[in-house]
Enzyme design. Structure first.
Site: not given
Length: 410
Positions: A264, A292, A353
């Site tokens: 993350d 990244n 999402c």
């Protein structure tokens, strides 16, 4: 003789009428042709067709592109406290039914328009309710709603100690509201001092920081998708990208994965994920590092790394229809990079999402990524958001999470 309704009237176009009669809950700015009466921002208005047919009642806001958010299609509704309490009970009974007694201890209790509370989100984390209010109409009546919310759950035997507001989102300003966060002052009660709470999901313990975590502090919508990955990850080497609090990684670890790496870009997220691994006794097999993902995956490929399972759970690459073209490039790129790290016979879990990235569009993008990576995919299953985030079929905006699991067959 029936008494006249007390609300101003909003007259809308045939296009707006067709959307409402089809079940959509919004009237857009361009669909309003006239306002009859003194419509007040955040107040209730009746919506009528150009021929005068009553279509529903909702919250009005002249500052928003969504001019009216419908709350009722029943002309007899009085919007009293009893009305809102019935609605809250209906939402809560639904959660207990579809989630069960255990999983409803950590779930989305109210999912905005899908529960007929336009612009309101309520997540439950054990003894704490965390809210996000994104419409002026809901903001104006929250002093009535929030005590009723606590009352309904407490009367059902639920231990609710406080309501925390996470209104630190820029979208509130589009509705003419200020940003902010903090405990909502329930009448006669002193709010808790702690802004973290321990939860258990799929047998894994987490500490949720609902004051500083993303959104309301924890992403509840992937609960059963994470559980589905447990079946696949036993005995596997797993790479979890965009790990956030380490949820997919920890589900892999508890299922018996031999080695799990979570990536993350947020140092804060990595520190939380690392603590969660220790909390569950998984720190020897589940580790996290700050990176990244777009840069890290090519580096891993150059080093010859291969994984049995790669999980891609990126943030929404687009929050507008106009940005969808660039988002497609982002999803294609990340899936190409992820596929290059999957062993033949291994598995790729990939999702979006963003409601603008439809199931068909995501499938097409992943297919193109597989072709570019010279991989062949076999679909294991397709999943979506957990049922405490119900999808309102007439409102595409409520259907946002798409989750594919593939086997890479060569």
């Amino acid at each position: 003789m029936k008494a006249a309704r007390p609300y101003p009237k909003i007259i809308i176009t045939p296009k707006g009428e067709a959307a409402l009669t089809g079940g959509h809950p919004w009237v857009y700015e361009g669909e309003v042709t006239a306002v009859d009466g003194a419509a007040e921002d955040g107040g209730l208005v009746d919506v009528v067709s150009r021929r005068g047919s009553w279509l529903g009642c909702g919250f009005y806001n002249s500052r928003s592109k969504i001019r009216v958010r419908l709350v009722s299609r029943n002309a007899n509704d009085d919007f009293s406290d009893a009305f809102w309490e019935r609605r809250i009970r209906y939402a809560w009974e639904y959660r207990k039914t579809v989630m069960g007694e255990t999983d409803s201890r950590c779930c989305r209790v109210i999912f905005g328009e899908a529960d007929l509370f336009p612009g309101l989100t309520v997540d439950r984390f054990e003894s704490v309710l965390v809210t996000q209010t994104l419409s002026l109409g809901m903001e104006r009546i929250k002093s009535r709603l929030f005590p009723l919310l606590a009352k309904v759950l407490r009367e059902d035997g639920q231990d609710i100690r406080g309501i925390y507001e996470r209104n630190d989102v820029a979208i509130r300003e589009l509705e003419g509201m200020a940003q902010g966060k903090g405990w909502y002052p329930l009448p006669g009660e002193t709010p808790p001092s702690q802004t973290t709470v321990d939860i258990v999901e799929n047998g894994i313990r987490y500490t949720v920081d609902f004051e500083n975590g993303q959104k309301t502090g924890f992403f509840l919508d992937q609960k059963y998708n994470r559980l589905a990955m447990q079946r696949i990850c036993k005995g596997k080497r797993v790479l979890d990208c965009f790990t956030h609090m380490g949820t997919f990684a920890l589900n892999a670890g508890i299922a018996g994965a031999t080695e799990v790496t979570g990536l993350d870009i947020s140092e804060y997220a990595v520190s939380q994920a690392t603590e969660n691994a220790k909390r569950n006794g998984l720190e020897d097999r589940v580790t996290f590092r700050c990176a990244n993902v777009f840069d890290e995956l090519p580096r891993l490929a150059e080093e010859g790394e291969k994984y049995d399972v790669v999980i891609l759970d990126p943030p929404a690459f687009t929050k507008s229809r106009q940005a969808t073209k660039n988002a497609i490039k982002g999803y294609r790129e990340i899936n190409i990079k992820g596929l290059k790290l999957v062993k033949d016979g291994g598995y790729l879990a990939t999702c979006s999402c963003s409601h603008f990235m439809t199931q068909e569009l995501l499938a097409k993008t992943v297919r193109e990524a597989a072709r570019s990576a010279h991989k062949r995919l076999r679909q294991v299953e397709f999943r979506t958001q957990s049922p405490d985030h119900p999808i309102l079929w007439a409102a595409d905006e409520s259907y946002y999470l798409k989750f594919f699991i593939f086997q890479v067959v060569d």
